[in-house]
Design an enzyme around this catalytic site. Sequence first.
Site, short mmCIF file in Angstrom:
data_model
loop_
_atom_site.label_atom_id
_atom_site.label_comp_id
_atom_site.label_asym_id
_atom_site.label_seq_id
_atom_site.Cartn_x
_atom_site.Cartn_y
_atom_site.Cartn_z
N HIS A 109 0.75 -1.18 0.10
CA HIS A 109 -0.07 0.18 0.06
C HIS A 109 0.96 1.25 -0.02
O HIS A 109 1.49 1.54 0.96
CB HIS A 109 -0.97 0.09 1.17
CG HIS A 109 -1.79 1.03 1.19
ND1 HIS A 109 -2.78 1.12 2.29
CD2 HIS A 109 -2.14 2.15 0.54
CE1 HIS A 109 -3.42 2.39 2.04
NE2 HIS A 109 -3.19 3.13 0.79
N ILE A 110 1.02 1.90 -1.23
CA ILE A 110 1.69 3.26 -1.31
C ILE A 110 0.69 4.46 -0.95
O ILE A 110 -0.49 4.34 -1.38
CB ILE A 110 2.33 3.48 -2.58
CG1 ILE A 110 3.20 2.09 -3.13
CG2 ILE A 110 3.22 4.75 -3.01
CD1 ILE A 110 3.59 2.04 -4.35
N THR A 116 -6.60 2.74 -0.08
CA THR A 116 -7.51 2.40 1.05
C THR A 116 -8.70 2.01 0.63
O THR A 116 -9.49 1.18 0.96
CB THR A 116 -7.74 3.80 1.80
OG1 THR A 116 -6.57 4.27 2.26
CG2 THR A 116 -8.91 3.78 2.94
N LYS A 140 -10.31 -3.93 11.22
CA LYS A 140 -9.54 -5.04 10.26
C LYS A 140 -10.88 -5.99 10.52
O LYS A 140 -11.85 -6.10 11.38
CB LYS A 140 -8.41 -5.56 11.45
CG LYS A 140 -7.21 -4.71 11.43
CD LYS A 140 -6.06 -5.47 11.94
CE LYS A 140 -6.46 -5.90 13.49
NZ LYS A 140 -5.35 -6.45 14.09
N TRP A 161 -1.08 -3.11 10.15
CA TRP A 161 0.34 -2.82 9.76
C TRP A 161 1.34 -3.87 10.34
O TRP A 161 2.19 -3.27 11.23
CB TRP A 161 0.52 -1.47 10.12
CG TRP A 161 -0.42 -0.32 9.30
CD1 TRP A 161 -1.59 0.25 10.08
CD2 TRP A 161 -0.59 -0.35 8.06
NE1 TRP A 161 -2.00 1.12 9.13
CE2 TRP A 161 -1.57 0.91 8.26
CE3 TRP A 161 0.09 -0.37 6.96
CZ2 TRP A 161 -1.95 1.34 6.70
CZ3 TRP A 161 -0.31 0.15 5.69
CH2 TRP A 161 -1.14 0.99 5.76
N HIS A 166 2.75 1.32 6.37
CA HIS A 166 2.92 1.55 4.58
C HIS A 166 4.62 1.08 4.62
O HIS A 166 5.15 1.62 4.07
CB HIS A 166 3.02 2.99 4.27
CG HIS A 166 1.57 3.47 4.31
ND1 HIS A 166 0.71 3.20 3.17
CD2 HIS A 166 0.77 4.18 5.14
CE1 HIS A 166 -0.52 4.02 3.59
NE2 HIS A 166 -0.26 4.54 4.69
N HIS A 214 -2.58 15.94 2.48
CA HIS A 214 -2.61 15.16 3.45
C HIS A 214 -1.82 15.37 4.70
O HIS A 214 -2.11 15.76 5.93
CB HIS A 214 -2.35 13.75 3.25
CG HIS A 214 -3.19 12.57 4.09
ND1 HIS A 214 -4.57 12.62 4.58
CD2 HIS A 214 -2.47 11.77 4.69
CE1 HIS A 214 -4.58 11.71 5.37
NE2 HIS A 214 -3.77 10.89 5.49
#
Length: 477
Positions: A109-110, A116, A140, A161, A166, A214
């Site tokens: 996931h970049i 998302t 989750k 994670w 990430h 962001h």
Amino acid sequence: MDEKSSHSHRLLIVLLMLMLFGVIVLQYVCPGTSDCQILRIGSIFKSNSASDAITYRNGDGKDGSPKDPYISEDNALVRFVPRFNFTKADLSRAVDFNIKGDDVIVFLHIQKTGGTTFGRHLVRNIQLERPCECHAGQKKCTCLRPGKKETWLFSRFSTGWSCGLHADWTELTNCVPTRMDTHEAPETPIPRRNYYYITILRDPVWRYLSEWRHVQRGATWKASLHVCDGHSPTLSELPSCYLGDDWSGCTLQEFMDCPYNLANNRQTRMLADLSLVGCYNVSAMGDEDRSAVLLESAKRNLRGMAFFGLTEYQRKTQYLFERTFRLAFIAPFTQLNGTRAASVEVALDTQRRIRGLNRWDVELYEYARDLFLQRFQRARQQERRQARERRQQERRRRLRGRLSSSSAARPGRPLRPTEETTPPRRADIRPVTRSQSTQEMVEGGGETLEAEGLLPDWWDLEENGTLEDYTDNVEQW
């Protein structure tokens, strides 16, 4: 006159109350537009322009035939001219994914690539024999194999994670096997798993602007580990761009001026093997050599991934994922262009500078887009060829059925003992032309092949809405 005025006032009040009631009901049913099924269904009836949601539409062709739903995405294939030569293995990415076996999908996931949204599709929108268990209020979901207590998906919304916030390619390839092995019960023998890595890429300029917005709102990603060769970078290897807890309120100029900003060429760095360049020690080699090695490593790893998608091509991304893993999504992906980054008006000079700061990401994205569209084009050609072969097999089956039934209905006269099956004389043989009836070619068949279309094979060959503070939401599996 007064009666008419009072009547119109009452009517206006009623209409206002109905509108207010509708807004309240909509907010109750759909508290967030990102997950609102009603709004998603309503988007089906919108137009098929680039600014609207990409939806399934049938019968839109000029001749009333079904319109290809994939053409609407920026008409990519109409203007697409391949620039790179890829091998057959690079273009054919169908994998033998066995969800009941020991195969695991790993999602890299970049940041700010629409990951998302795609991650939620993986846990909530796939048709499975045993769907993921997602409960309200929990971040989750539990995604277990049918009949087993093992997970088949390693991602933010399934395992958390677990390898760091990430985590990049360098971290995941070194961490995931160990995490999966330690999570199994001690008495269970460790299976030999197949790991299928996937990711999503985005246009570098829009991704960069989205990350700036962001960060401007207070995101820091401080909890990222950046582990490489067994250790995290030192403060001298990875200095901070700001003082204090976060960089909220920073201007775009300040964001671009920081030489240590990890937003620069983020996609290249997160897909490359950082151990090839001494991890985060920039003094290990020159800048140009370092960037060239990282770019070539990122391209190689991207080619080797089981699947990757592009944010700008949601429907094609869905199609290639379904064809690669032989998994089907429940609801179609939608192309939403109304992101926060898209609302930013950026001067051409600023855009050129952003492209300069992300020149390796720009080259990687052009390479990825070319590979992505070539894979899509090849997959569609294979799909059409398979459909044509099925139609031909059905025609042959029908032909055999007709010939066998006609032979059974009109059996030939048996030969007498005095008769011989002598071959015809040359004068009796005459060529059969296209104008002659097919009836003469199939004696006693009763129907012509051409009328039924039963011809031989050769005849027709032809995110961004998520506002989460990742610093406070680092979850361990």
